[in-house]
Design a protein around this motif. Sequence first.
Motif, PDB file in Angstrom:
ATOM      1  N   CYS A  85      61.563  51.474  68.283  1.00 16.29           N
ATOM      2  CA  CYS A  85      62.007  51.732  69.654  1.00 16.29           C
ATOM      3  C   CYS A  85      60.931  51.174  70.594  1.00 16.29           C
ATOM      4  N   GLU A  95      69.125  55.008  75.467  1.00 17.72           N
ATOM      5  CA  GLU A  95      69.444  53.852  74.635  1.00 17.72           C
ATOM      6  C   GLU A  95      69.038  52.588  75.372  1.00 17.72           C
ATOM      7  N   ILE A 112      68.839  61.471  75.878  1.00 12.34           N
ATOM      8  CA  ILE A 112      68.878  60.391  74.903  1.00 12.34           C
ATOM      9  C   ILE A 112      68.945  59.082  75.685  1.00 12.34           C
ATOM     10  N   GLU A 157      62.277  64.983  75.979  1.00  8.56           N
ATOM     11  CA  GLU A 157      62.450  66.362  76.429  1.00  8.56           C
ATOM     12  C   GLU A 157      61.579  66.542  77.665  1.00  8.56           C
ATOM     13  N   THR A 177      67.016  67.766  77.460  1.00  5.43           N
ATOM     14  CA  THR A 177      66.815  66.700  76.491  1.00  5.43           C
ATOM     15  C   THR A 177      67.710  65.531  76.885  1.00  5.43           C
ATOM     16  N   LYS A 204      64.491  59.941  72.305  1.00  3.00           N
ATOM     17  CA  LYS A 204      64.826  61.239  72.886  1.00  3.00           C
ATOM     18  C   LYS A 204      63.618  61.679  73.700  1.00  3.00           C
ATOM     19  N   THR A 231      66.491  53.603  70.344  1.00 10.04           N
ATOM     20  CA  THR A 231      66.896  54.821  71.055  1.00 10.04           C
ATOM     21  C   THR A 231      65.772  55.845  70.969  1.00 10.04           C
ATOM     22  N   THR A 275      60.501  61.276  71.249  1.00  9.76           N
ATOM     23  CA  THR A 275      60.745  61.050  69.826  1.00  9.76           C
ATOM     24  C   THR A 275      61.665  59.847  69.657  1.00  9.76           C
ATOM     25  N   LYS A 276      61.340  58.982  68.701  1.00  9.52           N
ATOM     26  CA  LYS A 276      62.211  57.855  68.351  1.00  9.52           C
ATOM     27  C   LYS A 276      63.324  58.401  67.474  1.00  9.52           C
ATOM     28  N   ILE A 277      64.581  58.106  67.841  1.00 12.52           N
ATOM     29  CA  ILE A 277      65.686  58.587  67.007  1.00 12.52           C
ATOM     30  C   ILE A 277      66.528  57.454  66.429  1.00 12.52           C
ATOM     31  N   SER A 278      66.219  56.223  66.766  1.00 12.70           N
ATOM     32  CA  SER A 278      66.933  55.085  66.168  1.00 12.70           C
ATOM     33  C   SER A 278      66.305  54.766  64.814  1.00 12.70           C
TER      34      SER A 278
END
Length: 187
Positions: A167, A144, A142, A135, A140, A133, A131, A160-163
């Motif tokens: 990613c 997946e 997200i 911007e 923003t 993110k 996942t 930005t990697k949020i998992s």
Amino acid sequence: MFSIGTRIKYYRKKKTLTLQKLSQRTSLSIAYLSNIEREVTSPTLQNIQIICQAMAINAVDLINESISFKPVIKKAERESVYSKDYGINYEYWTDSNQRLVGKVQTLTNDAKGTKNWGHDTDEIGIVIKGTLKIEIYGSTFILEEGDSIYVKAFSEHFITKISESDCVSYWAAMNTLKSIDSCNNIL
């Protein structure tokens, strides 16, 4: 892939022309023509046109035959765009010398966000694993696995990697700068 000089030499010999005869037809020196054929120097576009006209060959065909093309890129043979020690790796998943190119972006566990001031062409991306993110456009998003995004040219964006896991996303765009660079290297 055959260089411009190699292609010129091939056509010159095919037409049974000596360097001296080609020099007379083009008003270019024998030494200069020999240097082109031996890849010591690169001809200008104007001189390519003069040489092609003297040999009755198409300049566009000569240049196109000199540009490499790899229709299949094996994963182990991917060309690196760049790799940063803060968890970001970019590789071409297509032939990087073509007008349309694809890049795979891998953000590892220690990845930090990356800011991009925008590209000179539109691009599309799809998340394959993990996942992220992004911007962009004052919002923003997200993304997946399976989600995609369209990024317009010159759009500043921050990824930005949020998992928890790596990613991986695939991107495709027109490759105007690389195409221009490739032509300049040939000429």
